[in-house]
Motif scaffolding. Structure first.
Motif, PDB file in Angstrom:
ATOM      1  N   MET A   1      -3.075  11.216  -6.659  1.00  0.00           N
ATOM      2  CA  MET A   1      -2.970  12.496  -5.961  1.00  0.00           C
ATOM      3  C   MET A   1      -2.876  12.264  -4.462  1.00  0.00           C
ATOM      4  O   MET A   1      -3.218  11.196  -3.949  1.00  0.00           O
ATOM      5  CB  MET A   1      -4.147  13.404  -6.302  1.00  0.00           C
ATOM      6  N   ARG A   2      -2.440  13.282  -3.780  1.00  0.00           N
ATOM      7  CA  ARG A   2      -2.348  13.257  -2.328  1.00  0.00           C
ATOM      8  C   ARG A   2      -3.580  13.906  -1.729  1.00  0.00           C
ATOM      9  O   ARG A   2      -4.364  14.584  -2.410  1.00  0.00           O
ATOM     10  CB  ARG A   2      -1.073  13.979  -1.881  1.00  0.00           C
ATOM     11  N   ARG A   3      -3.720  13.717  -0.439  1.00  0.00           N
ATOM     12  CA  ARG A   3      -4.881  14.272   0.245  1.00  0.00           C
ATOM     13  C   ARG A   3      -4.982  15.781   0.028  1.00  0.00           C
ATOM     14  O   ARG A   3      -6.088  16.314  -0.121  1.00  0.00           O
ATOM     15  CB  ARG A   3      -4.790  13.949   1.738  1.00  0.00           C
ATOM     16  N   ARG A   4      -3.849  16.463   0.001  1.00  0.00           N
ATOM     17  CA  ARG A   4      -3.846  17.915  -0.192  1.00  0.00           C
ATOM     18  C   ARG A   4      -4.587  18.321  -1.469  1.00  0.00           C
ATOM     19  O   ARG A   4      -5.248  19.365  -1.518  1.00  0.00           O
ATOM     20  CB  ARG A   4      -2.403  18.417  -0.236  1.00  0.00           C
ATOM     21  N   ALA A   5      -4.489  17.533  -2.518  1.00  0.00           N
ATOM     22  CA  ALA A   5      -5.101  17.878  -3.801  1.00  0.00           C
ATOM     23  C   ALA A   5      -6.551  17.391  -3.911  1.00  0.00           C
ATOM     24  O   ALA A   5      -7.372  18.044  -4.557  1.00  0.00           O
ATOM     25  CB  ALA A   5      -4.282  17.303  -4.953  1.00  0.00           C
TER      26      ALA A   5
ATOM     27  N   ARG B   1       3.865   3.675   4.780  1.00  0.00           N
ATOM     28  CA  ARG B   1       4.474   4.865   5.386  1.00  0.00           C
ATOM     29  C   ARG B   1       4.135   6.134   4.604  1.00  0.00           C
ATOM     30  O   ARG B   1       4.219   7.232   5.146  1.00  0.00           O
ATOM     31  CB  ARG B   1       5.984   4.669   5.483  1.00  0.00           C
ATOM     32  N   GLU B   2       3.735   5.971   3.336  1.00  0.00           N
ATOM     33  CA  GLU B   2       3.382   7.139   2.530  1.00  0.00           C
ATOM     34  C   GLU B   2       2.070   7.784   2.991  1.00  0.00           C
ATOM     35  O   GLU B   2       1.787   8.928   2.656  1.00  0.00           O
ATOM     36  CB  GLU B   2       3.275   6.754   1.058  1.00  0.00           C
ATOM     37  N   LEU B   3       1.256   7.050   3.766  1.00  0.00           N
ATOM     38  CA  LEU B   3       0.031   7.657   4.303  1.00  0.00           C
ATOM     39  C   LEU B   3       0.363   8.868   5.170  1.00  0.00           C
ATOM     40  O   LEU B   3      -0.379   9.860   5.172  1.00  0.00           O
ATOM     41  CB  LEU B   3      -0.765   6.629   5.104  1.00  0.00           C
ATOM     42  N   ASP B   4       1.469   8.809   5.899  1.00  0.00           N
ATOM     43  CA  ASP B   4       1.870   9.943   6.735  1.00  0.00           C
ATOM     44  C   ASP B   4       2.337  11.134   5.908  1.00  0.00           C
ATOM     45  O   ASP B   4       2.444  12.248   6.424  1.00  0.00           O
ATOM     46  CB  ASP B   4       2.997   9.525   7.693  1.00  0.00           C
ATOM     47  N   ARG B   5       2.611  10.897   4.627  1.00  0.00           N
ATOM     48  CA  ARG B   5       3.020  11.973   3.737  1.00  0.00           C
ATOM     49  C   ARG B   5       1.881  12.425   2.814  1.00  0.00           C
ATOM     50  O   ARG B   5       2.116  13.117   1.831  1.00  0.00           O
ATOM     51  CB  ARG B   5       4.222  11.530   2.906  1.00  0.00           C
ATOM     52  N   GLY B   6       0.678  11.979   3.132  1.00  0.00           N
ATOM     53  CA  GLY B   6      -0.485  12.447   2.390  1.00  0.00           C
ATOM     54  C   GLY B   6      -1.020  11.514   1.337  1.00  0.00           C
ATOM     55  O   GLY B   6      -1.959  11.872   0.611  1.00  0.00           O
ATOM     56  N   ALA B   7      -0.442  10.307   1.210  1.00  0.00           N
ATOM     57  CA  ALA B   7      -0.968   9.344   0.250  1.00  0.00           C
ATOM     58  C   ALA B   7      -2.391   8.938   0.655  1.00  0.00           C
ATOM     59  O   ALA B   7      -2.803   9.105   1.812  1.00  0.00           O
ATOM     60  CB  ALA B   7      -0.065   8.125   0.162  1.00  0.00           C
ATOM     61  N   MET B   8      -3.129   8.377  -0.295  1.00  0.00           N
ATOM     62  CA  MET B   8      -4.553   8.103  -0.092  1.00  0.00           C
ATOM     63  C   MET B   8      -4.829   6.609  -0.018  1.00  0.00           C
ATOM     64  O   MET B   8      -4.435   5.846  -0.909  1.00  0.00           O
ATOM     65  CB  MET B   8      -5.352   8.693  -1.256  1.00  0.00           C
TER      66      MET B   8
ATOM     67  N   PRO C   1      -2.211   2.620   0.692  1.00  0.00           N
ATOM     68  CA  PRO C   1      -2.270   3.485  -0.483  1.00  0.00           C
ATOM     69  C   PRO C   1      -2.084   2.676  -1.763  1.00  0.00           C
ATOM     70  O   PRO C   1      -1.678   1.510  -1.735  1.00  0.00           O
ATOM     71  CB  PRO C   1      -1.087   4.431  -0.270  1.00  0.00           C
ATOM     72  N   GLY C   2      -2.391   3.312  -2.898  1.00  0.00           N
ATOM     73  CA  GLY C   2      -2.123   2.702  -4.186  1.00  0.00           C
ATOM     74  C   GLY C   2      -0.650   2.834  -4.526  1.00  0.00           C
ATOM     75  O   GLY C   2       0.153   3.320  -3.713  1.00  0.00           O
ATOM     76  N   PRO C   3      -0.260   2.412  -5.721  1.00  0.00           N
ATOM     77  CA  PRO C   3      -1.138   1.950  -6.798  1.00  0.00           C
ATOM     78  C   PRO C   3      -1.608   0.512  -6.601  1.00  0.00           C
ATOM     79  O   PRO C   3      -1.049  -0.233  -5.792  1.00  0.00           O
ATOM     80  CB  PRO C   3      -0.243   2.063  -8.034  1.00  0.00           C
ATOM     81  N   THR C   4      -2.661   0.171  -7.366  1.00  0.00           N
ATOM     82  CA  THR C   4      -3.209  -1.177  -7.336  1.00  0.00           C
ATOM     83  C   THR C   4      -2.569  -2.014  -8.434  1.00  0.00           C
ATOM     84  O   THR C   4      -2.370  -1.542  -9.553  1.00  0.00           O
ATOM     85  CB  THR C   4      -4.727  -1.140  -7.555  1.00  0.00           C
TER      86      THR C   4
END
Length: 383
Positions: A241-245, A300-307, A281-284
């Protein structure tokens, strides 16, 4: 050996299976499950379903004057297999450990198909009682496998446990299921429960501590005097999930638990260190050449809400700060259980080894169950 004239088959009214919230019919007996039967249709995949059947923290509990007890069970492990342990605890004291070797277990491949099938085995314990009185006996089942319970036999009558200790219900990831612990009684929650004088209910599900609503409802509906949730690492591991969720889902879990436990002490544990995921971010994935956990994510996905784990800790802080009007809600940074100076004890870069789990159990007990701690009677004002 005395004749084992007293016997019962599972499920049994004469012996409690503590920590089992449901049972599935098996080929030889019944399989304890750490979630209620109604959850099965909501569990999203066979892997999670198998993890629910793994008996970390589950034990057969009885009161008896018996000197000899025998448990018949079938063990279901994951190929290539490893020894599965059953431990005898009498009046709170560890008395014996029996190892069931891999060649006596039914072994499953990753897809759930059997690679080896074996019938039930019997493990026998000398209770070594020193007083002519009934003892509280627990047979702790393997923390690394699933089982089918078939029968219990003894040389004296037995009855269900009369355990009056407070109930501590703990939910978490593989780092709470503790497959790397040295024995069933040496997972960190089992160690902490023994030191805290409480009765553990373990909902540690490897790979699956992600805020599932059916787990939250299970916690809501189960009796508990203290509750804790370890959450975060699996959210990143699976890139689920993303930070939003994540924030709203965590709020929803806490709201659901509070419907059934409005004033029960409730602690949220953040993740322990994992070097490869702290800022990625994941996946691991597990590197096949080194055996070490690594991120397969894109920074770069961290800027799009990845965790990342850093993001998880930020969201945990935000959620718990916004619920500061709940005097029974507590937070614990996982790095207080396993400091960053001890990441050398993450043998695969992700999971603590047995020695680290020992320290984590003692540290949690020192924090939570000590006088004035979150789970002590004086932890929070009572209405």
């Amino acid at each position: 050996m005395s004749a084992l004239r007293h016997t019962t088959r599972f499920p049994s009214a004469d012996a409690e299976v503590v920590g089992a919230l449901g049972f599935a019919p098996g080929r030889y007996g019944v399989a304890p499950r750490r979630l209620p039967d109604w959850t099965r249709r909501q569990i999203p995949d066979p892997g999670f379903d198998f993890v629910v059947g793994m008996t970390s923290g589950v034990r057969v509990a009885l009161t008896t004057r018996a000197s000899v007890i025998e448990l018949e069970l079938a063990v279901i492990g994951i190929a290539p297999g490893a020894p599965a342990l059953v431990e005898l605890v009498v009046d709170g004291e560890l008395r014996a450990t029996v190892s069931i070797p891999a060649d006596e277990q039914t072994l499953l491949a990753a897809d759930g198909s059997p690679t080896q099938e074996r019938p039930p085995t019997r493990v026998s314990f000398d209770v070594a009682r020193t007083e002519n009185r009934a003892s509280s006996v627990e047979l702790w089942l393997p923390h690394t496998a699933a089982v089918e319970l078939v029968a219990l036999r003894a040389d004296a009558s037995f009855a269900p446990s009369r355990d009056g200790r407070p109930i501590w219900l703990h939910h978490g990831s593989s780092i709470s299921q503790c497959g790397e612990a040295s024995a069933p009684t040496r997972t960190w929650p089992a160690i902490a429960a023994a030191l805290g004088g409480v009765s553990l209910r373990s909902l540690g599900f490897s790979g699956n501590a992600v805020g599932d609503p059916f787990v939250a409802r299970t916690i809501r509906d189960h009796p508990a005097d203290a509750i804790s949730i370890e959450i975060g690492i699996n959210v990143v591991n699976g890139d689920l999930m993303r930070r939003r969720a994540f924030g709203p889902i965590l709020h929803g879990v806490l709201d659901t638990i509070r419907e059934g436990h409005p004033t029960t002490p409730l602690m949220v544990l953040g993740p322990i260190p994992c070097p490869s995921l702290e800022s990625m971010p994941g996946p691991t994935v597990i590197d096949p050449t080194t055996g070490q956990a690594a991120s397969a994510g894109n920074v770069r996905e961290l800027d799009r809400g990845a965790m990342s784990l850093g993001t998880v800790r930020q969201v945990l802080h935000e959620v718990l700060s916004s619920r500061s009007d709940d005097p029974f809600l507590f937070a614990l940074d996982g790095r207080e259980l396993l400091p960053e100076t001890e990441i050398g004890d993450l043998d695969d870069g992700l999971h603590p080894n047995a020695a680290a789990y020992e320290r984590m159990g003692r540290r949690f007990a020192d924090h939570a169950f000590a006088p004035g701690g979150p789970f002590s009677p004086s932890a929070a004002p009572r209405p």
